[in-house]
Scaffold this motif. Structure first.
Motif, PDB file in Angstrom:
ATOM      1  N   ASP A   1      26.474 -23.482 -20.151  1.00  0.00           N
ATOM      2  CA  ASP A   1      25.183 -23.288 -19.492  1.00  0.00           C
ATOM      3  C   ASP A   1      24.031 -23.485 -20.481  1.00  0.00           C
ATOM      4  O   ASP A   1      24.000 -22.870 -21.540  1.00  0.00           O
ATOM      5  CB  ASP A   1      25.117 -21.878 -18.891  1.00  0.00           C
ATOM      6  CG  ASP A   1      23.899 -21.661 -18.012  1.00  0.00           C
ATOM      7  OD1 ASP A   1      23.228 -22.637 -17.643  1.00  0.00           O
ATOM      8  OD2 ASP A   1      23.621 -20.488 -17.698  1.00  0.00           O
ATOM      9  N   GLY A   2      23.107 -24.379 -20.132  1.00  0.00           N
ATOM     10  CA  GLY A   2      21.941 -24.643 -20.970  1.00  0.00           C
ATOM     11  C   GLY A   2      22.123 -25.782 -21.948  1.00  0.00           C
ATOM     12  O   GLY A   2      21.145 -26.308 -22.479  1.00  0.00           O
ATOM     13  N   LYS A   3      23.351 -26.217 -22.191  1.00  0.00           N
ATOM     14  CA  LYS A   3      23.599 -27.330 -23.119  1.00  0.00           C
ATOM     15  C   LYS A   3      23.189 -28.639 -22.450  1.00  0.00           C
ATOM     16  O   LYS A   3      23.424 -28.848 -21.266  1.00  0.00           O
ATOM     17  CB  LYS A   3      25.074 -27.375 -23.505  1.00  0.00           C
ATOM     18  CG  LYS A   3      25.415 -28.542 -24.428  1.00  0.00           C
ATOM     19  CD  LYS A   3      26.889 -28.554 -24.782  1.00  0.00           C
ATOM     20  CE  LYS A   3      27.264 -29.835 -25.473  1.00  0.00           C
ATOM     21  NZ  LYS A   3      27.340 -29.766 -26.880  1.00  0.00           N
ATOM     22  N   THR A   4      22.571 -29.525 -23.227  1.00  0.00           N
ATOM     23  CA  THR A   4      22.140 -30.825 -22.715  1.00  0.00           C
ATOM     24  C   THR A   4      22.892 -31.938 -23.435  1.00  0.00           C
ATOM     25  O   THR A   4      23.008 -31.932 -24.659  1.00  0.00           O
ATOM     26  CB  THR A   4      20.619 -31.005 -22.920  1.00  0.00           C
ATOM     27  OG1 THR A   4      19.936 -29.992 -22.170  1.00  0.00           O
ATOM     28  CG2 THR A   4      20.143 -32.368 -22.446  1.00  0.00           C
ATOM     29  N   LEU A   5      23.420 -32.868 -22.658  1.00  0.00           N
ATOM     30  CA  LEU A   5      24.057 -34.072 -23.193  1.00  0.00           C
ATOM     31  C   LEU A   5      23.077 -35.230 -23.025  1.00  0.00           C
ATOM     32  O   LEU A   5      22.440 -35.351 -21.977  1.00  0.00           O
ATOM     33  CB  LEU A   5      25.335 -34.388 -22.418  1.00  0.00           C
ATOM     34  CG  LEU A   5      26.410 -33.312 -22.388  1.00  0.00           C
ATOM     35  CD1 LEU A   5      27.553 -33.761 -21.476  1.00  0.00           C
ATOM     36  CD2 LEU A   5      26.921 -33.017 -23.780  1.00  0.00           C
ATOM     37  N   THR A   6      22.961 -36.085 -24.031  1.00  0.00           N
ATOM     38  CA  THR A   6      22.055 -37.234 -23.927  1.00  0.00           C
ATOM     39  C   THR A   6      22.848 -38.525 -24.071  1.00  0.00           C
ATOM     40  O   THR A   6      23.852 -38.588 -24.782  1.00  0.00           O
ATOM     41  CB  THR A   6      20.943 -37.189 -24.994  1.00  0.00           C
ATOM     42  OG1 THR A   6      21.546 -37.151 -26.289  1.00  0.00           O
ATOM     43  CG2 THR A   6      20.048 -35.984 -24.801  1.00  0.00           C
ATOM     44  N   PHE A   7      22.370 -39.530 -23.352  1.00  0.00           N
ATOM     45  CA  PHE A   7      22.986 -40.848 -23.344  1.00  0.00           C
ATOM     46  C   PHE A   7      21.873 -41.888 -23.433  1.00  0.00           C
ATOM     47  O   PHE A   7      20.768 -41.667 -22.952  1.00  0.00           O
ATOM     48  CB  PHE A   7      23.782 -41.070 -22.052  1.00  0.00           C
ATOM     49  CG  PHE A   7      24.826 -40.012 -21.826  1.00  0.00           C
ATOM     50  CD1 PHE A   7      26.078 -40.125 -22.413  1.00  0.00           C
ATOM     51  CD2 PHE A   7      24.548 -38.902 -21.052  1.00  0.00           C
ATOM     52  CE1 PHE A   7      27.038 -39.143 -22.223  1.00  0.00           C
ATOM     53  CE2 PHE A   7      25.503 -37.915 -20.853  1.00  0.00           C
ATOM     54  CZ  PHE A   7      26.746 -38.032 -21.439  1.00  0.00           C
ATOM     55  N   GLU A   8      22.194 -43.017 -24.014  1.00  0.00           N
ATOM     56  CA  GLU A   8      21.217 -44.096 -24.138  1.00  0.00           C
ATOM     57  C   GLU A   8      20.936 -44.722 -22.780  1.00  0.00           C
ATOM     58  O   GLU A   8      21.847 -44.930 -21.981  1.00  0.00           O
ATOM     59  CB  GLU A   8      21.768 -45.147 -25.099  1.00  0.00           C
ATOM     60  CG  GLU A   8      20.751 -46.181 -25.525  1.00  0.00           C
ATOM     61  CD  GLU A   8      21.319 -47.095 -26.602  1.00  0.00           C
ATOM     62  OE1 GLU A   8      21.215 -48.324 -26.418  1.00  0.00           O
ATOM     63  OE2 GLU A   8      21.861 -46.588 -27.594  1.00  0.00           O
ATOM     64  N   GLN A   9      19.657 -45.014 -22.526  1.00  0.00           N
ATOM     65  CA  GLN A   9      19.301 -45.717 -21.287  1.00  0.00           C
ATOM     66  C   GLN A   9      19.822 -47.147 -21.362  1.00  0.00           C
ATOM     67  O   GLN A   9      19.872 -47.734 -22.448  1.00  0.00           O
ATOM     68  CB  GLN A   9      17.777 -45.772 -21.104  1.00  0.00           C
ATOM     69  CG  GLN A   9      17.155 -44.457 -20.754  1.00  0.00           C
ATOM     70  CD  GLN A   9      15.640 -44.575 -20.588  1.00  0.00           C
ATOM     71  OE1 GLN A   9      15.077 -45.664 -20.642  1.00  0.00           O
ATOM     72  NE2 GLN A   9      14.986 -43.450 -20.402  1.00  0.00           N
ATOM     73  N   PRO A  10      20.209 -47.706 -20.216  1.00  0.00           N
ATOM     74  CA  PRO A  10      20.651 -49.112 -20.230  1.00  0.00           C
ATOM     75  C   PRO A  10      19.465 -50.045 -20.494  1.00  0.00           C
ATOM     76  O   PRO A  10      18.312 -49.703 -20.215  1.00  0.00           O
ATOM     77  CB  PRO A  10      21.204 -49.313 -18.819  1.00  0.00           C
ATOM     78  CG  PRO A  10      20.565 -48.261 -17.985  1.00  0.00           C
ATOM     79  CD  PRO A  10      20.267 -47.106 -18.894  1.00  0.00           C
TER      80      PRO A  10
END
Length: 127
Positions: free
Chosen positions: A15-24
């Motif tokens: 809960d509260g953790k954010t995962l980030t990914f590169e935009q295409p």
């Protein structure tokens, strides 16, 4: 062009953790796998209601018409679909599981097994 899309856990042990990914890149699509299987982009090993590959979340960068003030503008579109999971994939307050690919708006909540996630509003910037 740089930019990220992010998913935030809204329940469970992360809960509260954010995962980030590169935009295409403009014109491309990026698909994230969500599930319990090792190697899924959004990995949920702690939720026994989640299938190995439970759902897919897509992000597409769609070019739009340039203006004098913006060169190479684009719009990000998102979709969510269930991958034939046993327990279904749910959006917002819908009581029915997804039956087909659905558009997903930034800020929307969705549930995979018992885990609630949020597609965050994307930030982008240029060098």
């Amino acid at each position: 062009m740089h930019g990220e899309i992010s998913i935030t856990f809204m329940s469970g042990p992360l809960d509260g953790k954010t995962l980030t990914f590169e935009q295409p890149r403009i014109g491309d699509e990026h698909v994230l796998l969500i599930g319990r299987r090792d190697g899924c982009d959004i990995y949920l090993p702690f939720d026994n209601q989640v299938s190995r590959v439970h759902a897919r979340l897509g992000c597409k960068s769609v070019p739009v018409t340039s203006t004098e003030s913006v060169i190479n503008p684009y719009v990000l579109t998102f979709w969510l679909e269930d991958s034939g999971s046993r327990n279904g994939t749910y959006m917002e307050k819908d009581k029915e599981t997804l039956r087909a690919r659905m558009n997903l708006r930034p800020g929307s909540l969705f549930r995979i097994g018992r885990t609630w996630l949020r597609l965050d509003v994307p930030f982008s910037y240029e060098d």
